[in-house]
Write an enzyme that holds these catalytic residues in place. Structure first.
Site, mmCIF file in Angstrom:
data_model
loop_
_atom_site.group_PDB
_atom_site.id
_atom_site.type_symbol
_atom_site.label_atom_id
_atom_site.label_comp_id
_atom_site.label_asym_id
_atom_site.label_seq_id
_atom_site.Cartn_x
_atom_site.Cartn_y
_atom_site.Cartn_z
ATOM 1 N N LEU A 64 -8.107 -1.648 13.324
ATOM 2 C CA LEU A 64 -8.539 -1.299 14.679
ATOM 3 C C LEU A 64 -8.119 -2.343 15.714
ATOM 4 C CD1 LEU A 64 -12.095 0.183 13.998
ATOM 5 C CD2 LEU A 64 -9.931 1.402 14.331
ATOM 6 N N ASN A 95 -7.777 -8.510 9.764
ATOM 7 C CA ASN A 95 -6.692 -9.268 10.404
ATOM 8 C C ASN A 95 -6.653 -9.056 11.910
ATOM 9 O OD1 ASN A 95 -5.817 -6.628 9.979
ATOM 10 N ND2 ASN A 95 -3.698 -7.206 9.585
ATOM 11 N N HIS A 182 -4.367 -7.027 -1.297
ATOM 12 C CA HIS A 182 -3.025 -6.677 -0.834
ATOM 13 C C HIS A 182 -2.057 -7.294 -1.839
ATOM 14 C CE1 HIS A 182 0.110 -6.281 2.484
ATOM 15 N NE2 HIS A 182 0.693 -7.130 1.640
ATOM 16 N N ASN A 281 4.410 -2.003 5.096
ATOM 17 C CA ASN A 281 4.108 -2.948 4.014
ATOM 18 C C ASN A 281 2.943 -2.402 3.188
ATOM 19 O OD1 ASN A 281 3.196 -5.069 2.434
ATOM 20 N ND2 ASN A 281 3.245 -6.591 4.061
ATOM 21 N N ASP A 308 -4.374 3.117 5.846
ATOM 22 C CA ASP A 308 -3.689 1.910 6.315
ATOM 23 C C ASP A 308 -3.175 2.123 7.743
ATOM 24 O OD1 ASP A 308 -2.692 -0.643 6.408
ATOM 25 O OD2 ASP A 308 -1.029 -0.295 5.018
ATOM 26 N N HIS A 312 0.771 -0.361 16.507
ATOM 27 C CA HIS A 312 1.532 -1.446 17.123
ATOM 28 C C HIS A 312 1.986 -1.012 18.517
ATOM 29 C CE1 HIS A 312 1.769 -4.049 13.628
ATOM 30 N NE2 HIS A 312 2.145 -3.025 12.889
#
Length: 433
Positions: A64, A95, A182, A281, A308, A312
């Site tokens: 988010l 992150n 991950h 990724n 996921d 961006h």
């Protein structure tokens, strides 16, 4: 609050029936319900003939971006996208900027979700301070916070230090937490840009070998078994990874795993376009890997579908491949892709979809308020889905602040018609309320 009488919905694709959603719960299920005068608010009737009723979807893996990257997404816009995709709960990855590695930051994200009101937001706490991989974060404080964190992950980075990973697995046992890994061995993926193979060689892009994922999964399954803790494997992408998880489960180890919609549908040949919209990724893999993922999801080796969702801003994707950010949008299209790859080919029925997109992710995340069957007395977290239509995906129509969907221009089946969060409509007629 409005009371909703839903006529002729097919719960998990079964016989059409009526549903009465009142005062936040499923009040009644049956044929030709006479709602009478609602005890709360107004009565609205929804004709749902031909629609599938599913429990509200739960995503264990959403980015988010707030706090810190509000140019890409906010909690409000991300949860709007989630509601349009049929989700009533999402787990927000750590992150952010600052990283969600303290009780203060996870509580901020949790409160932002409550204020937005489109779906419940459960913060994921970082495993290590600042995602640095050197010191374990304050896991206990995050678990005891108002956000009641139960899922911890450095997603975007691998907890590559075996001793740190062991200590984290031991630590979360105290409050029945889970480490979501991950799986990416960093030394094997230095500078990696796409799936390693003949195509990466031809394109001149550094390859990302399958073993970089599989080696970490194998190590962590052994560690989880050794300490008797819960391990969840994020975004499984290779056939070898599926086999490792299958073997761990056969031994009775407490390991769960997820597959992402893009790995179920898309393959690495799209990298030949050099369009960074397909850079993700772990990377898109080969056709055989996709087939193994679908088979693993069908037989239960892979427990859940997780999006996921990785928004961006335009400038992070509208550039050359090597400079572009990894990640793609996923919340608004996940259910359609699962229908396309799993339901339409007969690999899953709608009950199987409910298990992998609602019940199981709620169990793994220890979320008791979601992932419940549609039954009398249950929280009214319900999705109405039309599986008969086909739609062309338009990036400009996304609720997300970002537009990095790899499905733009693609025709996909199905449409979320309505989403209800504890009886409150967040989406009606395919639009946010």
């Amino acid at each position: 609050m409005t009371t909703y009488l839903i006529r002729n919905a097919s719960i998990l694709g079964g016989t059409p029936t009526d549903l009465l959603l009142e005062d936040g719960i499923v009040k009644e299920i049956g044929a030709a319900i006479d709602a009478g005068e609602p005890t709360v608010g107004l009565l609205e009737t929804i004709e749902a003939t031909g629609l599938i009723a599913l429990p509200g979807l739960v995503d264990l893996h959403t980015h988010l971006r707030e706090p810190g990257r509000e140019d890409a997404e906010t909690v409000e816009t991300g949860t709007q996208a989630a509601a349009l995709g049929g989700y009533t709960a999402v787990h927000a990855m750590a992150n952010t900027e600052p990283v969600a590695d303290t009780a203060g930051v996870v509580e901020q994200v949790w409160r932002l979700g409550r204020e937005a009101g489109y779906c419940d937001v459960y913060p994921v706490g970082a495993v290590t301070v600042g995602l640095g991989g050197e010191r374990i974060a304050e896991l206990g404080a995050m678990a005891d916070s108002a956000a009641r964190v139960r899922v911890f992950s450095d997603d975007g980075k691998c907890v590559s230090d075996a001793v740190l990973m062991r200590r984290a697995l031991e630590y979360v046992k105290a409050f029945d937490g889970v480490i979501a890994q991950h799986a990416q061995e960093p030394r094997l993926t230095e500078g990696a840009q796409m799936n390693e193979g003949e195509l990466s060689g031809r394109l001149g892009l550094t390859g990302w070998p399958a073993v970089a994922e599989e080696a970490i999964i194998a190590r962590d399954c052994l560690l989880a078994a050794h300490v008797g803790s819960r391990l969840h494997v994020c975004h499984v992408s290779t056939a070898g990874s599926v086999e490792i998880v299958r073997s761990a489960k056969a031994k009775g180890w407490n390991v769960t795993a997820e597959a992402c919609p893009h790995h179920l549908l898309l393959t690495d040949d799209l990298a030949a376009t050099y369009d960074p919209i397909y850079k993700v990724n772990p990377p898109l893999r080969g056709a055989a890997d996709g087939e193994a993922l679908r088979a693993g999801l069908a037989d239960g080796t892979i427990d859940i579908v997780a999006t996921d969702h990785a928004p961006h801003p335009h400038e992070d994707k509208d550039c050359e491949w090597a400079a572009a950010a990894f990640g793609m949008l996923g919340l608004e299209t996940a259910l359609s892709i699962v229908q396309e790859t799993m339901v339409n080919p007969g690999l899953l029925d709608w009950a199987g979809v409910a298990e992998r997109m609602s019940y199981a992710p709620a169990r793994i995340g220890r979320v008791s308020e979601h992932g419940r069957p549609i039954e009398v007395g249950a929280p009214a977290n319900v999705v109405l889905y039309d599986p008969t239509v086909r739609r062309t995906i338009e990036a400009s129509e996304s609720a997300s602040l970002s537009r990095n969907t790899p499905y733009a221009g693609m025709e996909l089946p199905g449409r979320v018609v309505a989403t209800f969060l504890r009886g409150k409509a967040t989406v009606l007629d395919g639009k946010l309320t």
